[in-house]
Design a protein around this motif. Structure first.
Motif, mmCIF file in Angstrom:
data_model
loop_
_atom_site.group_PDB
_atom_site.id
_atom_site.type_symbol
_atom_site.label_atom_id
_atom_site.label_comp_id
_atom_site.label_asym_id
_atom_site.label_seq_id
_atom_site.Cartn_x
_atom_site.Cartn_y
_atom_site.Cartn_z
ATOM 1 N N SER A 52 14.252 -1.139 9.928
ATOM 2 C CA SER A 52 12.871 -1.286 9.458
ATOM 3 C C SER A 52 12.529 -0.231 8.409
ATOM 4 O O SER A 52 11.936 -0.545 7.370
ATOM 5 N N ASN A 53 12.908 1.007 8.651
ATOM 6 C CA ASN A 53 12.597 2.076 7.701
ATOM 7 C C ASN A 53 13.387 1.943 6.405
ATOM 8 O O ASN A 53 12.865 2.215 5.324
ATOM 9 N N ILE A 54 14.633 1.515 6.501
ATOM 10 C CA ILE A 54 15.411 1.293 5.278
ATOM 11 C C ILE A 54 14.794 0.155 4.472
ATOM 12 O O ILE A 54 14.677 0.242 3.245
ATOM 13 N N GLN A 55 14.364 -0.895 5.145
ATOM 14 C CA GLN A 55 13.726 -2.006 4.437
ATOM 15 C C GLN A 55 12.433 -1.568 3.742
ATOM 16 O O GLN A 55 12.142 -2.004 2.627
ATOM 17 N N LYS A 56 11.682 -0.685 4.374
ATOM 18 C CA LYS A 56 10.464 -0.166 3.746
ATOM 19 C C LYS A 56 10.812 0.643 2.499
ATOM 20 O O LYS A 56 10.146 0.517 1.462
ATOM 21 N N ALA A 57 11.852 1.462 2.582
ATOM 22 C CA ALA A 57 12.293 2.234 1.415
ATOM 23 C C ALA A 57 12.764 1.297 0.306
ATOM 24 O O ALA A 57 12.446 1.513 -0.874
ATOM 25 N N LYS A 59 11.743 -1.756 -0.263
ATOM 26 C CA LYS A 59 10.566 -2.408 -0.852
ATOM 27 C C LYS A 59 9.874 -1.486 -1.849
ATOM 28 O O LYS A 59 9.381 -1.931 -2.884
ATOM 29 N N ILE A 60 9.846 -0.209 -1.546
ATOM 30 C CA ILE A 60 9.230 0.745 -2.467
ATOM 31 C C ILE A 60 10.045 0.831 -3.750
ATOM 32 O O ILE A 60 9.488 0.806 -4.850
#
Length: 133
Positions: A52-57, A59-60
């Protein structure tokens, strides 16, 4: 009003009143936060949270890519670097290897630090021009 609600209102106001440069800085800071959290998640074998955190990074980084002005030479040079960061994030997620996250973090941190300097110099320049008038 609860503290959490007040904080959320503050954050919303900060984003809504930020300049383009400040928003870019916020994106870099958010990306750094998510990469660091993914590293902790990987270390703790919390793979769903890591993902989840890698996907958020990711997306940024994708947002930063979309907002590049491709008519500017530096933007043309940044695009392959952003693409490389996305690749590193993907490899980290697939291989569960923190080395990929560390390299991505190094680039994003350097970009953020450079961007901070640009904002600082721009403000100093505007202030100096304003005083001369």
């Amino acid at each position: 009003m609860s503290i959490q609600k007040q904080y959320q209102t503050y954050r919303n106001n900060a984003v809504n009143t930020a300049s383009g440069g400040e928003l870019t800085l916020m994106l870099y800071n958010g990306c750094i936060k998510f990469i660091k959290q993914a590293m902790k998640d990987m270390e703790s074998a919390r793979f769903e949270a890591k993902n989840s955190n890698i996907q958020k990074a990711q997306k940024i980084i994708q947002e930063l890519m979309v907002t590049l002005d491709t008519d500017v030479v530096i933007s043309q040079q940044m695009m392959p670097l952003y693409d490389y960061i996305l690749h590193q994030l993907k490899e980290a997620n697939i291989k569960n290897d923190p080395a990929f996250l560390e390299e991505a973090l190094t680039y994003v941190t350097e970009f953020r630090d450079t961007w901070k300097q640009v904002i600082k110099q721009t403000r100093q320049s505007r202030y100096a021009q304003g005083r001369r008038v």
